[in-house]
Design a protein around this motif. Sequence first.
Motif, short mmCIF file in Angstrom:
data_model
loop_
_atom_site.label_atom_id
_atom_site.label_comp_id
_atom_site.label_asym_id
_atom_site.label_seq_id
_atom_site.Cartn_x
_atom_site.Cartn_y
_atom_site.Cartn_z
N GLY A 198 0.94 -1.21 -0.10
CA GLY A 198 0.03 0.17 0.18
C GLY A 198 0.82 1.17 0.00
O GLY A 198 1.36 1.59 -1.13
N GLY A 199 1.02 1.90 1.06
CA GLY A 199 1.76 3.15 1.41
C GLY A 199 0.97 4.44 1.28
O GLY A 199 1.64 5.44 1.90
N ILE A 200 -0.35 4.42 0.96
CA ILE A 200 -1.16 5.78 1.22
C ILE A 200 -2.24 5.25 2.11
O ILE A 200 -2.89 4.42 1.98
N ILE A 201 -2.66 6.34 3.14
CA ILE A 201 -3.68 6.33 3.65
C ILE A 201 -4.51 7.72 3.80
O ILE A 201 -3.89 8.69 3.83
N GLN A 202 -5.85 7.40 3.46
CA GLN A 202 -6.58 8.69 3.19
C GLN A 202 -7.89 8.39 4.15
O GLN A 202 -8.31 7.40 4.44
N GLN A 225 -4.51 12.84 3.79
CA GLN A 225 -3.78 11.70 3.16
C GLN A 225 -2.34 11.82 3.53
O GLN A 225 -1.66 12.79 3.68
N TYR A 226 -1.92 10.63 3.82
CA TYR A 226 -0.60 10.32 4.73
C TYR A 226 0.15 9.12 3.88
O TYR A 226 -0.34 8.27 3.51
N LYS A 227 1.47 9.62 3.59
CA LYS A 227 2.12 8.56 2.63
C LYS A 227 3.23 7.92 3.87
O LYS A 227 3.97 8.40 4.55
N LEU A 228 3.08 6.75 4.09
CA LEU A 228 3.97 5.80 4.73
C LEU A 228 4.66 4.68 3.85
O LEU A 228 4.00 3.62 3.81
N SER A 229 5.63 5.39 3.12
CA SER A 229 6.24 4.55 2.13
C SER A 229 7.51 5.14 1.59
O SER A 229 7.71 6.38 1.44
N THR A 230 8.59 4.28 2.13
CA THR A 230 9.97 4.97 2.03
C THR A 230 10.78 3.83 1.32
O THR A 230 10.28 2.67 1.11
#
Length: 524
Positions: free
Chosen positions: A73-77, A88-93
Amino acid sequence: MLKHTAGSLDEGYVLFAPIIDSTTYLIDKCGYVVHKWIGHYHPGLSVYLLPTGKLLKTGVDKSSPFTKAGGSGGIIQIIDWDGNVEWQYKLSTSTECQHHDIKYMPNGNILVIAWDKKTQDDVKLAGRNPDLFGKEFWSEQIKELRPIGKDSAEIVWQWKLWDHLIQNFDSTKENFGKVDSHTELIDANYGSEAQMMDWQHFNSIDYNSELDQILISSHNFNEIWIIDHSTTSADAASHKGGKYAKGGDILYRWGNPAAYKNGTNENQQLFYQHDATWIPKGLPQEGNIMIFNNLRGPNINKFSSVDIIKPPVDKNGFYSEEIPFGPTSLNWSYSETNPTDFRAINLSGAQMLSNGNVLICNGPKGEFFEIDTTQTIVWKYVNPVVAGTIVPQGLAPQITNTVFRCTFYPTSYSGLIGKDLTRIGLVENKNSNSEACSLIIPVYDNQNENETNIYPNPTNNFLYIDTEEKDFVIEIYDINGQKRLSVENIHSIKTTDLETGTYYVKLMSKTDFSSQFIKFIIWR
């Protein structure tokens, strides 16, 4: 008009997001869309309707290096009812990525599962056998996020699996000890497939606010785990502290005692399971744990089941210290009479409803069905969205219409109060009419006010229709919702051209256009 037995179905709406599509649908049990959210991301993977009426959705960050694994995933909305993205928050590195599931908490925070990439040196220092890892190795972590503004979040709590390892491979390395004596820890050498990147593959998370505990499904360990959330983040990285005085160590685990060297394959009860959840208070079997058990059984005869266990826990949230962890038997289970008729190799989930029915999602088939307390299918729907293309109900090739999970919301759910739930058509036809209900296997009733009956049931070559209707249409649908036969004003139907299996008769009055449905079986 769909006619069904009062109380047979739990009335409400079903939320789902096709995996290969960016739209999320809320449908009623006739298959009508009452609301939809058109997004920009494919789900990654879960979606939920919040008590506020807003949509909590995960999305796929296609630029993430973790997309090589399923569930990325990587995206939370958070999206409002009108489709506006409020947060919207991005938890993807390069080293971590949200995947599979998230959980909305009563305080408005969000629990997130995320991969935690480790270096080869990290893995060696942890005492894992070098033969059991390749160039990449992913552990797991849980973060509790407090949404801030439109695109930020504060990490208010976190737990990392890597802080709770034990191994008996190398006495010169960290965490050396007796695995079978430390069931609260995770064996750094369990899971023997060489080159495995995604070591655990967590696929669901749930939260129990009464106990302040978190429930995790570890797909590759064939186990569910419960950990303490009452800890601080520092406590969660240790073996002490919190309400249960064990820090972030495992309080309870179940499904595969071999994972902590207290059993063999014969003791294993979970098989690549999904969607482990506590049954909420006020529902039948409240406090027990429901699990979609994907691949039970031997070799080619593997099958799926939905299982409920009663964990050995007291009213204060402390678990029995008897090892291996119990129970040894299931509290309830559903599978088909011919077990292999119900099989979902991955994805999938189940949900207890208020009347004791259970809503089940066969994820690979994109198929939702509801069973009643006698374990009879009383409703069925097939996702018609196929890789962005919409096809007629029942015609979806069951490999590209996959759905991670579906969730039921009753008409009384707070997030639906005051919302416009006017039908806007079927997913597959926005201009559809009430005939839509014939495309879904509905509740059947062979003791309605019109005294319609069919016999014999099961049948072999003929089916007889006993009805007081004078002018009517009879249609027969198979278990996939496909129409197989249609006749008018006929009381005797030849069934020799139909295969052995389960079918539904639809009797529609040409006088008032009401419909009745009755289940029957052809058995030879």
